[in-house]
Design a protein around this motif. Sequence first.
Motif, PDB file in Angstrom:
ATOM      1  N   GLY A 247      58.412  24.734  17.355  1.00 47.62           N
ATOM      2  CA  GLY A 247      59.811  24.455  17.684  1.00 47.62           C
ATOM      3  C   GLY A 247      60.441  25.559  18.517  1.00 47.62           C
ATOM      4  N   ILE A 248      60.127  26.815  18.170  1.00 44.27           N
ATOM      5  CA  ILE A 248      60.660  27.955  18.931  1.00 44.27           C
ATOM      6  C   ILE A 248      60.142  27.932  20.365  1.00 44.27           C
ATOM      7  N   ILE A 249      58.830  27.675  20.504  1.00 39.02           N
ATOM      8  CA  ILE A 249      58.218  27.640  21.836  1.00 39.02           C
ATOM      9  C   ILE A 249      58.773  26.468  22.649  1.00 39.02           C
ATOM     10  N   TYR A 250      58.940  25.331  22.001  1.00 38.58           N
ATOM     11  CA  TYR A 250      59.433  24.126  22.685  1.00 38.58           C
ATOM     12  C   TYR A 250      60.878  24.306  23.154  1.00 38.58           C
ATOM     13  N   VAL A 251      61.731  24.793  22.263  1.00 36.14           N
ATOM     14  CA  VAL A 251      63.171  24.864  22.542  1.00 36.14           C
ATOM     15  C   VAL A 251      63.559  26.187  23.199  1.00 36.14           C
ATOM     16  N   ASN A 252      63.287  27.288  22.515  1.00 35.34           N
ATOM     17  CA  ASN A 252      63.763  28.590  22.993  1.00 35.34           C
ATOM     18  C   ASN A 252      63.053  29.062  24.256  1.00 35.34           C
ATOM     19  N   LEU A 253      61.745  28.819  24.340  1.00 41.06           N
ATOM     20  CA  LEU A 253      60.992  29.234  25.529  1.00 41.06           C
ATOM     21  C   LEU A 253      60.920  28.119  26.566  1.00 41.06           C
ATOM     22  N   ASN A 254      61.455  26.943  26.192  1.00 40.13           N
ATOM     23  CA  ASN A 254      61.525  25.790  27.103  1.00 40.13           C
ATOM     24  C   ASN A 254      60.151  25.355  27.628  1.00 40.13           C
ATOM     25  N   PHE A 255      59.146  25.420  26.753  1.00 37.98           N
ATOM     26  CA  PHE A 255      57.794  25.001  27.129  1.00 37.98           C
ATOM     27  C   PHE A 255      57.654  23.479  27.149  1.00 37.98           C
ATOM     28  N   LYS A 256      58.533  22.791  26.405  1.00 33.84           N
ATOM     29  CA  LYS A 256      58.465  21.331  26.307  1.00 33.84           C
ATOM     30  C   LYS A 256      57.058  20.895  25.871  1.00 33.84           C
ATOM     31  N   LEU A 257      56.480  19.926  26.590  1.00 31.36           N
ATOM     32  CA  LEU A 257      55.153  19.414  26.208  1.00 31.36           C
ATOM     33  C   LEU A 257      54.040  20.425  26.420  1.00 31.36           C
ATOM     34  N   HIS A 258      54.312  21.501  27.166  1.00 28.14           N
ATOM     35  CA  HIS A 258      53.316  22.562  27.327  1.00 28.14           C
ATOM     36  C   HIS A 258      52.980  23.227  25.992  1.00 28.14           C
ATOM     37  N   THR A 259      53.838  23.028  25.008  1.00 26.33           N
ATOM     38  CA  THR A 259      53.577  23.574  23.668  1.00 26.33           C
ATOM     39  C   THR A 259      52.253  23.061  23.121  1.00 26.33           C
ATOM     40  N   LEU A 260      51.874  21.864  23.538  1.00 25.71           N
ATOM     41  CA  LEU A 260      50.614  21.271  23.067  1.00 25.71           C
ATOM     42  C   LEU A 260      49.394  22.055  23.552  1.00 25.71           C
ATOM     43  N   ILE A 261      49.543  22.774  24.656  1.00 22.49           N
ATOM     44  CA  ILE A 261      48.423  23.597  25.159  1.00 22.49           C
ATOM     45  C   ILE A 261      48.094  24.698  24.158  1.00 22.49           C
ATOM     46  N   LEU A 262      49.112  25.234  23.502  1.00 22.31           N
ATOM     47  CA  LEU A 262      48.881  26.248  22.464  1.00 22.31           C
ATOM     48  C   LEU A 262      48.032  25.667  21.338  1.00 22.31           C
ATOM     49  N   ALA A 263      48.364  24.449  20.916  1.00 25.07           N
ATOM     50  CA  ALA A 263      47.598  23.791  19.851  1.00 25.07           C
ATOM     51  C   ALA A 263      46.150  23.593  20.273  1.00 25.07           C
ATOM     52  N   ALA A 264      45.948  23.130  21.504  1.00 22.28           N
ATOM     53  CA  ALA A 264      44.590  22.911  22.010  1.00 22.28           C
ATOM     54  C   ALA A 264      43.829  24.227  22.120  1.00 22.28           C
ATOM     55  N   ALA A 265      44.517  25.284  22.583  1.00 22.25           N
ATOM     56  CA  ALA A 265      43.871  26.592  22.733  1.00 22.25           C
ATOM     57  C   ALA A 265      43.406  27.138  21.381  1.00 22.25           C
ATOM     58  N   ILE A 266      44.226  26.966  20.358  1.00 19.98           N
ATOM     59  CA  ILE A 266      43.854  27.427  19.014  1.00 19.98           C
ATOM     60  C   ILE A 266      42.605  26.700  18.522  1.00 19.98           C
ATOM     61  N   LEU A 267      42.562  25.395  18.751  1.00 25.43           N
ATOM     62  CA  LEU A 267      41.393  24.599  18.358  1.00 25.43           C
ATOM     63  C   LEU A 267      40.135  25.061  19.086  1.00 25.43           C
ATOM     64  N   LEU A 268      40.240  25.232  20.403  1.00 24.54           N
ATOM     65  CA  LEU A 268      39.078  25.614  21.206  1.00 24.54           C
ATOM     66  C   LEU A 268      38.562  26.998  20.834  1.00 24.54           C
ATOM     67  N   VAL A 269      39.468  27.939  20.686  1.00 25.04           N
ATOM     68  CA  VAL A 269      39.063  29.303  20.308  1.00 25.04           C
ATOM     69  C   VAL A 269      38.387  29.303  18.940  1.00 25.04           C
ATOM     70  N   SER A 270      38.945  28.564  18.000  1.00 24.60           N
ATOM     71  CA  SER A 270      38.370  28.489  16.651  1.00 24.60           C
ATOM     72  C   SER A 270      36.985  27.868  16.672  1.00 24.60           C
ATOM     73  N   LEU A 271      36.847  26.801  17.449  1.00 25.40           N
ATOM     74  CA  LEU A 271      35.577  26.083  17.536  1.00 25.40           C
ATOM     75  C   LEU A 271      34.487  26.956  18.139  1.00 25.40           C
ATOM     76  N   PHE A 272      34.791  27.595  19.257  1.00 23.64           N
ATOM     77  CA  PHE A 272      33.776  28.392  19.942  1.00 23.64           C
ATOM     78  C   PHE A 272      33.504  29.717  19.231  1.00 23.64           C
ATOM     79  N   PHE A 273      34.501  30.253  18.560  1.00 26.08           N
ATOM     80  CA  PHE A 273      34.265  31.448  17.750  1.00 26.08           C
ATOM     81  C   PHE A 273      33.339  31.133  16.585  1.00 26.08           C
TER      82      PHE A 273
END
Length: 245
Positions: free
Chosen positions: A200-226
């Motif tokens: 919510g902070i990233i979406y609203v305060n940083l104005n990332f909007k739907l780009h916030t979903l990239i953070l979710a995807a990045a966390i998944l990818l890093v976790s998977l490959f680690f």
Amino acid sequence: MFRHQGKSRKLKHNLQIATILSFVAGIVNVTGFLAYNQLTTNVTGHFALFMSDVFNFEFWKGTIYFLYIISFLFGSFLSSFLIEKYKENKKMNVFVLPTIIECLVLITIAVIGALVKINYSDIIVCALLFAMGLQNSFVTKISNAVVRTTHLTGLFTDLGIELSQLFFPKRHPNRDKLKSNIKLRLYIICFFFLGGIIGGIIYVNLNFKLHTLILAAAILLVSLFFDDFKYKLIRTKRKYNQRNL
């Protein structure tokens, strides 16, 4: 945490995957709600709205909620289908494919949201529900139905039951397992909440909007490959030790 199943799976593996995936689900949930005013990690509310429209003979209006439900169901089906199909391949981590597909869906939505004006938001909601269906299915299979990360209703129910059982030690003598289950539920709830707050902070305060979903995807990818890197490192170490025996 992605590879261990059955008897080899321990509490720490479930805690690790519960922490990561519930955090991701929290981000997706708040992003979907802020962007389209729809819940995108579970179908309970959508099913209620669908039944309400059917009851009022507004069948066409209720179709969209039916599509939401089917999208989540199809995501769950596809995830399980891929896992079962490639389960006999011992060299392959069968949970890679559903995770990669989920990441691709989240990244695609973020990119499309940045490049074009989305006139049919229901398609995006369906895609997010599909991604969460994928996630809920593969984490359920990994943890042998112990961990579920996309909705909290069942978790609070289980937590309430297990907390009550602490007051009856004679009927529930296995205190360690009971406390482990409670710990796991609390981890999922807390990290789902934390994911929602940060999303919510990233979406609203940083104005990332739907780009916030990239953070979710990045966390998944890093976790998977680690996790995959760690597995290969352990295998290499074992082979090296065997050669030196």
